[in-house]
Every structure is written in C-alpha cells, then in structure tokens.
Design a protein around this motif. Structure first.
Motif, mmCIF file in Angstrom:
data_model
loop_
_atom_site.group_PDB
_atom_site.id
_atom_site.type_symbol
_atom_site.label_atom_id
_atom_site.label_comp_id
_atom_site.label_asym_id
_atom_site.label_seq_id
_atom_site.Cartn_x
_atom_site.Cartn_y
_atom_site.Cartn_z
ATOM 1 N N GLN B 2 -66.173 -21.469 70.612
ATOM 2 C CA GLN B 2 -65.421 -21.459 69.376
ATOM 3 C C GLN B 2 -64.009 -20.973 69.643
ATOM 4 O OE1 GLN B 2 -66.525 -22.613 66.651
ATOM 5 N NE2 GLN B 2 -68.698 -22.254 66.384
ATOM 6 N N ASN B 30 -50.171 -24.166 66.602
ATOM 7 C CA ASN B 30 -49.050 -24.599 65.770
ATOM 8 C C ASN B 30 -49.257 -24.118 64.342
ATOM 9 O OD1 ASN B 30 -47.517 -26.121 67.685
ATOM 10 N ND2 ASN B 30 -49.080 -27.727 67.554
ATOM 11 N N ASN B 31 -50.505 -24.175 63.902
ATOM 12 C CA ASN B 31 -50.827 -23.669 62.580
ATOM 13 C C ASN B 31 -52.297 -23.284 62.521
ATOM 14 O OD1 ASN B 31 -52.503 -25.931 61.600
ATOM 15 N ND2 ASN B 31 -50.598 -27.090 61.657
ATOM 16 N N GLN B 33 -55.579 -23.059 59.608
ATOM 17 C CA GLN B 33 -55.989 -23.497 58.275
ATOM 18 C C GLN B 33 -57.277 -22.777 57.871
ATOM 19 O OE1 GLN B 33 -55.913 -27.830 57.748
ATOM 20 N NE2 GLN B 33 -54.808 -28.042 59.703
ATOM 21 N N ASP B 92 -55.495 -25.566 65.472
ATOM 22 C CA ASP B 92 -55.195 -26.814 66.163
ATOM 23 C C ASP B 92 -55.245 -26.583 67.668
ATOM 24 O OD1 ASP B 92 -51.772 -26.317 65.254
ATOM 25 O OD2 ASP B 92 -52.718 -25.778 67.130
ATOM 26 N N GLY B 93 -54.969 -27.617 68.425
ATOM 27 C CA GLY B 93 -55.174 -27.521 69.864
ATOM 28 C C GLY B 93 -53.927 -27.287 70.665
ATOM 29 N N GLY B 97 -54.424 -28.439 74.402
ATOM 30 C CA GLY B 97 -54.120 -29.841 74.652
ATOM 31 C C GLY B 97 -54.978 -30.797 73.863
ATOM 32 N N ARG B 98 -55.917 -30.266 73.118
ATOM 33 C CA ARG B 98 -56.790 -31.136 72.335
ATOM 34 C C ARG B 98 -56.184 -31.342 70.952
ATOM 35 N NH1 ARG B 98 -62.924 -29.482 71.518
ATOM 36 N NH2 ARG B 98 -63.085 -30.469 73.547
ATOM 37 N N ARG B 99 -56.032 -32.598 70.583
ATOM 38 C CA ARG B 99 -55.443 -32.907 69.278
ATOM 39 C C ARG B 99 -56.543 -32.992 68.221
ATOM 40 N NH1 ARG B 99 -52.470 -36.261 72.691
ATOM 41 N NH2 ARG B 99 -53.775 -38.032 72.130
ATOM 42 N N ALA B 100 -57.140 -31.850 67.930
ATOM 43 C CA ALA B 100 -58.199 -31.799 66.917
ATOM 44 C C ALA B 100 -58.334 -30.373 66.445
ATOM 45 C CB ALA B 100 -59.523 -32.280 67.505
ATOM 46 N N LEU B 101 -58.784 -30.215 65.212
ATOM 47 C CA LEU B 101 -59.019 -28.881 64.688
ATOM 48 C C LEU B 101 -60.329 -28.326 65.238
ATOM 49 C CD1 LEU B 101 -58.053 -29.000 60.900
ATOM 50 C CD2 LEU B 101 -56.732 -28.140 62.841
ATOM 51 N N THR B 102 -60.316 -27.056 65.585
ATOM 52 C CA THR B 102 -61.507 -26.347 66.036
ATOM 53 C C THR B 102 -61.852 -25.297 65.000
ATOM 54 O OG1 THR B 102 -60.922 -26.702 68.351
ATOM 55 C CG2 THR B 102 -62.521 -24.974 67.870
ATOM 56 N N PHE B 103 -63.100 -25.318 64.533
ATOM 57 C CA PHE B 103 -63.551 -24.425 63.470
ATOM 58 C C PHE B 103 -64.320 -23.245 64.027
ATOM 59 C CE2 PHE B 103 -62.632 -26.719 59.533
ATOM 60 C CZ PHE B 103 -62.288 -27.966 60.032
ATOM 61 N N GLY B 104 -64.205 -22.121 63.319
ATOM 62 C CA GLY B 104 -65.029 -20.979 63.642
ATOM 63 C C GLY B 104 -66.407 -21.118 63.033
#
Lengths: 114, 113
Positions: B2, B30-31, B33, B92-93, B97-104
């Motif tokens: 995570q 970068n941000n 959410q 964000d990644g 380097g991953r262009r996807a959101l990662t959730f907790g």
C-alpha cells in the motif's frame, strides 16, 4: 448525464471458469481503470486503458486481461478463476490518463468464486 | 504494497462530534485525494489537495497535507449518521512512475445517532 455503469452487479462462478465484466465510462471520459477490492481492504489497481491500449498495469497475473472499445467502454476478463479472485471489481473513468486526476467510480461487480 | 495507510482502521463517534482520519504515504506525490465508500458501493471523490497546498476546505471537510512527514489528515466536522462509511486516501504515482492512483486500506467510520 449517466455516470459510470458496470455489469453485471453480482455473479457467481466456480474455480477454473472465466468471467467478463463490463464498464461504460462517464460521458466524455476516455480513460478507464479497473480495481479489485477484497472484503475489508482498499482497492488494488489492476490496469488502465487509454486510446484502446493498456497503459499501466498493477501486480496482477496475466489471467487478468482487458480491452477498451472505440466508444471508450471497457471489459475486464479473468481466466482460470481462483477462490482468491472473489472480490468487488470496480471500474473508474477519468479525463486524465496521467493518473493524477479525480476518478469516477461505478458501483462495482461483485464476483464470488466457489 | 500500500502507498497510503490510514489510521485508525476503525472509528466510532457520536453524531455532532468531529472525526479525524490520518493517512501516511511513502513516496513523493503530485497530489493526494480522499474518497468515501458506503458499504459495498462505489467510491465517491471528496477532495483533492496538491503537493504545494497545506490545507483545503470543502463544506464540513478539512484536509491537511504535510509533505515533509508524508502524511495527510481528513477532518469531518459536526458529523452526521449519514457520514457512516469507509474513507480512503489515494496517492498518485509521482514517486513510483506508475500513472495510477494507489489507495490505502481505509478508515471505517461509524457515526452513532
């Protein structure tokens, strides 16, 4: 304006079978991402489609595959189902393929593997 | 693994009280959410805070971000029974380097009427 729609909402499969889940993105959105959410856990990123190509992929085996159509809708296919594949599968759409923008989620497809 | 981890895992409060949830992450962003999920439903976006922002408000929501500590908090003021849900932070990644959101893994909030 319809949001993200997913089908089916619930389905039951047995081990070894194959399943296809479908997603229509929010109007105007061209990027679709798929997430797997096990019970009590956060969503895990499977892959992202943009311009009909898989652009990013999470740590999921090749049994998980997808497709995006010219109208931006998408399918998630899972082959050789395992009991551990039981989860809520969430589709999310966005205007941003960079992975930094807001995601709009569907209500999910709940898959049970027996 | 995570990227974001929420704390506490579960929180139970009375209606009218404030609820605070925390999120820690590991790499640069970068941000960040925050999303909300009613039981077994899809996630709904609540608020986005950029890495150059320290605090952001939206209605009864207040989000803070401390990039030096790689942490964020979500405050819900004057909670209502309808706020009962799971809350997730997502990063964000930028650092991976991953262009996807990662959730907790989320905080499950129960607001007692």
């Amino acid at each position: 304006d319809a949001g993200v729609t997913q089908s089916p909402t619930h389905l039951i499969k047995t081990r070894g079978q194959q399943v296809t889940l479908r997603c229509s993105p929010k109007s105007g959105h061209d990027t679709v991402s798929w997430y797997q959410q096990a019970l009590g856990q956060g969503p895990q990123f499977i892959f992202q489609y943009y311009e009909e190509e898989e652009r990013q992929r999470g740590n999921f085996p090749d049994r998980f595959s997808g497709h995006q159509f010219p109208n931006y809708s998408s399918e998630l296919n899972v082959n050789a189902l395992l009991l551990g594949d039981s989860a809520l599968y969430l589709c999310a759409s966005s205007l941003d393929w960079t992975g930094t923008g807001e995601l709009f989620f569907g209500e999910g497809s709940r898959l049970t593997v027996l | 693994s995570q990227q974001g981890e929420e704390d506490p895992q579960a929180l139970s409060i009375q209606e009218g009280e404030n609820a605070t949830m925390n999120c820690s992450y590991k790499t640069s962003i970068n941000n960040l959410q925050w999303y909300r999920q009613n039981s077994g439903r899809g996630l709904v976006h609540l608020i986005l805070i950029r890495s150059n922002e320290r605090e952001k408000h939206s209605g009864r929501l207040r989000v803070t971000l401390d990039t030096s500590k790689k942490s964020s908090s979500l405050l819900i003021t004057a909670s209502r029974a309808a706020d009962t849900a799971s809350y997730f932070c997502a990063t964000d990644g930028a650092g991976t380097g991953r262009r996807a959101l990662t959730f907790g893994s989320g905080t499950r909030l129960q607001v007692q009427p």
